[in-house]
Design a protein around this motif. Structure first.
Motif: not given
Length: 201
Positions: A133-156
């Protein structure tokens, strides 16, 4: 039943704790979570010093054991060994410093990965699962661009151990995560806040 729905039956949901987000009494919240039987509880609590963490870990491990839920300790490897924990999770920077003989004491070893290279290194170091992660936008990483679903698929696609997505995840995202190859998802706010009976998992 379509393939996504069939896979959803095997999709694992992990609770990642964060005391600062907790509504009400923390141990009561952990008990509520454990009674919902997530696949595991990762006791994160990185703001605690090791002694404080150890005291909390003993209590949380007992709650998880009483409810038949895996408890995965985080970062403090000496505490985990002393408490007889069989599962531990590391940031990659810490994992790289832990001796292999120490790691052999655990049946379950996880690492937080932020790139395919991290994921491949984690496998080489003996991890049995990773979070990505982080895959989607989240308040825990406020201001940081999410890595997205393509990032997750690449790792998988690059590792053959379970990959658990983390960051901005609720039930509505599960189908997309399954299609990307994730074995499950980590949820923090959904478990630490609110009624626990809505869109948590």
């Amino acid at each position: 039943m379509n393939s996504v729905n069939m896979n959803l039956e095997k999709f694992r949901v992990l609770c990642v704790t964060n005391k600062s987000l907790c509504d009400g009494d923390y141990l009561e919240r952990i008990t509520m979570v454990a009674k919902l039987h997530p696949y595991a509880v990762i006791l994160r609590e990185k703001e605690l010093r090791e002694r404080e963490y150890a005291e909390l870990a003993e209590k949380v491990m007992r709650i998880c054991s009483d409810n038949g839920v895996k408890c995965i300790l985080h970062t403090y490897v000496e505490t985990a060994v002393r408490l007889g924990a069989d599962a531990i999770h590391f940031p990659m920077g810490i994992l790289r410093t832990v001796d292999g003989d120490v790691l052999s004491k655990f049946n379950i070893i996880g690492a937080s990965c932020h790139s395919p290279e991290d994921a491949q290194d984690a496998v080489k170091m003996g991890c049995t699962y990773i979070t990505a992660g982080h895959v989607y936008a989240t308040d825990c990483k406020k201001g940081l661009e999410p890595r997205g679903i393509a990032f997750l698929q690449d790792i998988c696609d690059k590792v053959d151990i379970p990959v658990y997505a983390i960051g901005g995840i609720g039930r509505a995202k599960f189908d997309e995560l399954i299609k990307a190859g994730a074995a499950g998802a980590c949820i923090m706010s959904g478990f630490m806040k609110g009624s626990l009976y809505g869109d948590n998992f």
